[in-house]
Design a protein around this motif. Structure first.
Motif, short mmCIF file in Angstrom:
data_model
loop_
_atom_site.label_atom_id
_atom_site.label_comp_id
_atom_site.label_asym_id
_atom_site.label_seq_id
_atom_site.Cartn_x
_atom_site.Cartn_y
_atom_site.Cartn_z
N LEU A 86 -16.07 -4.10 4.64
CA LEU A 86 -15.47 -5.03 5.59
C LEU A 86 -14.34 -5.82 4.93
CD1 LEU A 86 -15.54 -6.22 8.43
CD2 LEU A 86 -17.22 -7.87 7.61
N ILE A 87 -14.55 -6.28 3.73
CA ILE A 87 -13.50 -7.01 3.00
C ILE A 87 -12.29 -6.12 2.76
CG2 ILE A 87 -12.94 -8.08 0.77
CD1 ILE A 87 -15.83 -9.19 0.76
N CYS A 88 -12.53 -4.87 2.38
CA CYS A 88 -11.42 -3.93 2.16
C CYS A 88 -10.63 -3.71 3.45
CB CYS A 88 -11.94 -2.59 1.64
SG CYS A 88 -12.54 -2.68 -0.06
N ILE A 89 -11.31 -3.56 4.56
CA ILE A 89 -10.63 -3.36 5.84
C ILE A 89 -9.79 -4.58 6.19
CG2 ILE A 89 -11.03 -3.15 8.34
CD1 ILE A 89 -13.45 -1.33 7.59
N ILE A 90 -10.34 -5.76 5.99
CA ILE A 90 -9.60 -7.00 6.26
C ILE A 90 -8.35 -7.08 5.38
CG2 ILE A 90 -9.68 -9.52 6.08
CD1 ILE A 90 -12.64 -9.27 7.00
N ILE A 91 -8.49 -6.74 4.12
CA ILE A 91 -7.35 -6.77 3.19
C ILE A 91 -6.28 -5.77 3.63
CG2 ILE A 91 -6.62 -6.20 0.84
CD1 ILE A 91 -9.29 -7.45 -0.10
N ILE A 92 -6.68 -4.57 4.00
CA ILE A 92 -5.72 -3.54 4.42
C ILE A 92 -4.99 -3.98 5.69
CG2 ILE A 92 -5.53 -1.19 5.34
CD1 ILE A 92 -7.79 -0.44 3.33
N ILE A 93 -5.73 -4.49 6.66
CA ILE A 93 -5.11 -4.95 7.91
C ILE A 93 -4.16 -6.10 7.62
CG2 ILE A 93 -5.55 -6.11 10.11
CD1 ILE A 93 -8.13 -4.39 10.28
N GLY A 94 -4.57 -7.05 6.80
CA GLY A 94 -3.71 -8.19 6.45
C GLY A 94 -2.46 -7.74 5.73
N TYR A 95 -2.59 -6.82 4.80
CA TYR A 95 -1.43 -6.32 4.06
C TYR A 95 -0.43 -5.66 5.01
CZ TYR A 95 1.49 -3.53 1.02
OH TYR A 95 2.57 -2.97 0.41
N ASN A 96 -0.94 -4.79 5.89
CA ASN A 96 -0.06 -4.11 6.84
C ASN A 96 0.60 -5.08 7.80
OD1 ASN A 96 -0.45 -1.55 5.81
ND2 ASN A 96 -2.24 -1.16 7.07
N TYR A 97 -0.12 -6.10 8.21
CA TYR A 97 0.43 -7.09 9.14
C TYR A 97 1.54 -7.90 8.48
CZ TYR A 97 0.78 -11.11 12.19
OH TYR A 97 1.25 -12.09 13.00
N TYR A 98 1.30 -8.38 7.28
CA TYR A 98 2.27 -9.25 6.62
C TYR A 98 3.40 -8.50 5.93
CZ TYR A 98 -0.55 -13.25 7.74
OH TYR A 98 -1.23 -14.22 8.42
N SER A 99 3.21 -7.24 5.63
CA SER A 99 4.28 -6.50 4.96
C SER A 99 5.17 -5.76 5.96
CB SER A 99 3.71 -5.49 3.96
OG SER A 99 3.01 -4.48 4.63
#
Length: 117
Positions: A16-29
């Motif tokens: 779940l943490i990995c998914i949140i990090i991936i989604i956040g990275y894609n959103y902000y980048s």
């Protein structure tokens, strides 16, 4: 059984943490881009918003004003003015690539801060 349950819970939390990090990275980048087509060459440039009235018009700016741009010193500013005097106004910011000492990379970096009209 308890340790197996703890392992599954731990793996679930890590996933779940990995998914949140991936989604956040894609959103902000994610960046919007400008697409320019000059002489049958397509340029895709990351867009940084600078209000139109704050951009420097490369068709009317003198050397002193051009030197306000990061990476443009006196020599390069004078070359831009001389090129414009000899060849007329720039129809695209990418025509700056024809000025000695200006690469596509430099134009891409300057693109949010300059305009032609």
């Amino acid at each position: 059984m308890k340790s197996e349950r703890k392992q599954i819970t731990f793996i679930g939390i890590v996933a779940l943490i990995c998914i949140i990090i991936i989604i956040g990275y894609n959103y902000y980048s994610a960046k919007s881009v400008n697409i320019y087509n000059v002489d049958s060459t397509v340029y895709i440039v990351p867009h940084t918003y600078v209000p139109e009235e704050q951009r420097i018009n490369i068709n009317t700016a003198d050397a002193e004003e051009l030197m306000k741009l990061e990476g443009v010193g006196e020599t390069l500013a004078n070359r831009i003015v001389e090129y414009r005097s000899a060849n007329g106004q720039f129809s695209s910011i990418y025509e700056l690539c024809n000025v000695d000492g200006i690469s596509e990379n430099k134009v891409e970096k300057l693109s949010p801060y300059i305009k032609t009209e």
